[in-house]
Design a protein around this motif. Structure first.
Motif, PDB file in Angstrom:
ATOM      1  N   UNK A 394       0.828  -1.205   0.000  1.00  0.00           N
ATOM      2  CA  UNK A 394       0.000   0.000   0.000  1.00  0.00           C
ATOM      3  C   UNK A 394       0.865   1.260   0.000  1.00  0.00           C
ATOM      4  N   UNK A 395       0.697   2.066  -1.027  1.00  0.00           N
ATOM      5  CA  UNK A 395       1.422   3.323  -1.123  1.00  0.00           C
ATOM      6  C   UNK A 395       0.480   4.498  -1.379  1.00  0.00           C
ATOM      7  N   UNK A 396      -0.812   4.234  -1.277  1.00  0.00           N
ATOM      8  CA  UNK A 396      -1.795   5.304  -1.421  1.00  0.00           C
ATOM      9  C   UNK A 396      -2.022   6.035  -0.116  1.00  0.00           C
ATOM     10  N   UNK A 397      -1.676   5.404   0.992  1.00  0.00           N
ATOM     11  CA  UNK A 397      -1.893   5.996   2.310  1.00  0.00           C
ATOM     12  C   UNK A 397      -0.836   7.064   2.574  1.00  0.00           C
ATOM     13  N   UNK A 398      -1.094   7.897   3.573  1.00  0.00           N
ATOM     14  CA  UNK A 398      -0.166   8.970   3.909  1.00  0.00           C
ATOM     15  C   UNK A 398       0.924   8.410   4.821  1.00  0.00           C
ATOM     16  N   UNK A 399       1.866   7.701   4.201  1.00  0.00           N
ATOM     17  CA  UNK A 399       2.886   6.987   4.961  1.00  0.00           C
ATOM     18  C   UNK A 399       4.282   7.340   4.479  1.00  0.00           C
ATOM     19  N   UNK A 400       5.212   7.368   5.424  1.00  0.00           N
ATOM     20  CA  UNK A 400       6.635   7.501   5.165  1.00  0.00           C
ATOM     21  C   UNK A 400       7.371   6.558   6.090  1.00  0.00           C
ATOM     22  N   UNK A 401       8.588   6.914   6.491  1.00  0.00           N
ATOM     23  CA  UNK A 401       9.342   6.038   7.390  1.00  0.00           C
ATOM     24  C   UNK A 401      10.524   6.787   7.963  1.00  0.00           C
ATOM     25  N   UNK A 402      11.058   6.267   9.052  1.00  0.00           N
ATOM     26  CA  UNK A 402      12.343   6.691   9.593  1.00  0.00           C
ATOM     27  C   UNK A 402      13.212   5.445   9.742  1.00  0.00           C
ATOM     28  N   UNK A 403      14.493   5.620   9.988  1.00  0.00           N
ATOM     29  CA  UNK A 403      15.387   4.470  10.017  1.00  0.00           C
ATOM     30  C   UNK A 403      16.199   4.451  11.302  1.00  0.00           C
ATOM     31  N   UNK A 404      16.800   3.300  11.538  1.00  0.00           N
ATOM     32  CA  UNK A 404      17.674   3.090  12.692  1.00  0.00           C
ATOM     33  C   UNK A 404      19.070   2.696  12.214  1.00  0.00           C
ATOM     34  N   UNK A 405      20.073   2.986  13.022  1.00  0.00           N
ATOM     35  CA  UNK A 405      21.419   2.514  12.753  1.00  0.00           C
ATOM     36  C   UNK A 405      21.467   0.998  12.917  1.00  0.00           C
ATOM     37  N   UNK A 406      22.277   0.362  12.094  1.00  0.00           N
ATOM     38  CA  UNK A 406      22.430  -1.091  12.199  1.00  0.00           C
ATOM     39  C   UNK A 406      23.197  -1.454  13.470  1.00  0.00           C
TER      40      UNK A 406
END
Length: 406
Positions: A394-406
């Motif tokens: 699903x990419x129609x929703x108002x979504x993004x992301x954040x990341x973490x260090x490995x």
């Protein structure tokens, strides 16, 4: 009417009355925006798995409130409510548990005017009943449930508007429709925030107020030390991945992501397009230049995972996200977009379905968890404990992301 945006979970009768009117006003305003583009007629609505015919969705929100509040249902299964719907065939038309998605385009629904009248009548009767309710969690549960359900459908109406207007003539939402929910979309401060790890009460205090069934049961959870982005991944950072051929380099994509990519003609996120060296995106039917400072929007789980692999990062687990959001760390910015996590949507230990039995249980193991909120989410619904969930593509929703260090 002044709208109190404090959490709906502890709202009393007066606050709920105002919030229910606000939610219905917003739902109707967005329906009118869709109707202005001709989408009140199901025949003009593409049969997409990610949208509902707007007239059906409008009737469903009112029917749901009628079912749980006016008809006193203690369950969402057919026959669990008392009496009959105010619409002679309301149960046959608007019960999402018994009306398959594909069938919603072929229903002989009443005309829009009749459905809107039904919406007003249901709300008026609910407000009359609410005025005599005690300020008690058990008594107010169905009202809070109906409010949360309509708020979630209000956001669904908005991303349906985005989806449909990207395919046809633009018809912007009414100028005031977004104002109660408008929030900053800035990407937040750059860099990681390091958390030492430790224990926290996942799900928060569940001894009072409203709690979604998928948040239960509250449990003490340990989290190892981790470092997480202060803000969401920006459009600029994602554009670097695009320019580096990220969509053509299979090593960055999971097996499921590669399978999805093979079914697409993608070299950038949904709604992005390029003219020469310039990129733009489509927002509610209108092309606008990419804002490189804002969080990248309309990316799915596979795209988020691929960017992380390219950047040498990873998605946070939902436990890490909730720990960070509940830490009161002033640099941790959330609420601009829903955020993909690394966690599949699964029940917590001791899960039991609440009255709306189809809310969580049917989707465990087939959806991915998102946390946070979006600019389209009313403030009263926002909570660091809220678990949203969608299928990975699903990419129609108002979504993004954040990341973490490995």
């Amino acid at each position: 009417m002044t709208v109190n945006q404090a959490s709906f979970r502890h709202a009393g009768p007066r606050e709920l009355a105002v919030a229910l009117q606000d939610a219905r006003h917003y739902t109707l305003a967005l329906f009118e925006a869709l109707a202005a583009a001709g989408y009140d007629d199901a025949a003009r609505v593409p049969r997409l798995p990610i949208v509902n015919p707007p007239l059906w969705e409008l009737g469903h929100t009112a029917w749901f409130a009628e079912w749980f509040v006016l008809r006193g249902a203690l369950d969402s299964r057919p026959g669990a409510a008392s009496g009959h719907s105010l619409l002679a065939r309301g149960d046959d038309w608007f019960d999402s548990g018994t009306v398959p998605h594909a069938a919603r385009w072929t229903l002989d629904l009443p005309p829009p005017g009749a459905v809107k009248t039904y919406c007003h009548e249901v709300l008026d009767r609910i407000l009359d009943r609410l005025a005599h309710e005690a300020d008690d969690d058990l008594a107010l549960y169905p009202y809070r449930l109906a409010l949360a359900h309509e708020d979630m459908h209000g956001e669904a109406f908005l991303y349906s508007l985005q989806t449909l207007q990207s395919r046809g003539a633009p018809a912007p939402a009414p100028a005031g429709a977004l104002a109660p929910r408008a929030q900053s979309t800035a990407a937040g401060s750059a860099g990681d925030i390091a958390f030492p790890g430790g224990s926290f009460m996942r799900g928060g205090d569940q001894s009072r107020g409203f709690v979604f069934d998928n948040e239960r049961n509250a449990a003490l959870v340990k989290v190892a030390p981790f470092a997480i982005d202060a803000g969401l991944v920006s459009t600029a950072a994602y554009l670097d991945f695009v320019h580096d051929g990220g969509y053509e380099r299979s090593q960055y994509w999971t097996e499921a992501g590669r399978a999805w990519l093979m079914t697409q003609e993608r070299s950038a996120p949904r709604y992005w397009a390029r003219e020469g060296e310039d990129w733009y995106t489509v927002r509610f039917g209108r092309p606008v230049a990419l804002d490189l400072a804002e969080p990248v929007r309309h990316v799915n789980l596979y795209e988020a995972q691929a960017w992380c692999a390219w950047a040498g990062r990873r998605l946070p687990t939902e436990d890490e996200w909730e720990y960070a959001a509940g830490s009161n760390q002033p640099g941790f910015a959330w609420g601009q977009l829903w955020e993909w996590t690394a966690s599949p949507f699964l029940p917590f230990a001791g899960f039991e379905a609440d009255r709306y039995r189809d809310y969580s249980a049917p989707w465990f193991g087939t959806r991915q968890t998102l946390r946070g909120a979006s600019f389209a989410t009313p403030a009263r619904l926002r909570s660091p404990h809220f678990r949203n969930f969608f299928t990975p593509e699903r990419d129609d929703i108002f979504a993004g992301f954040r990341s973490c260090a490995l």
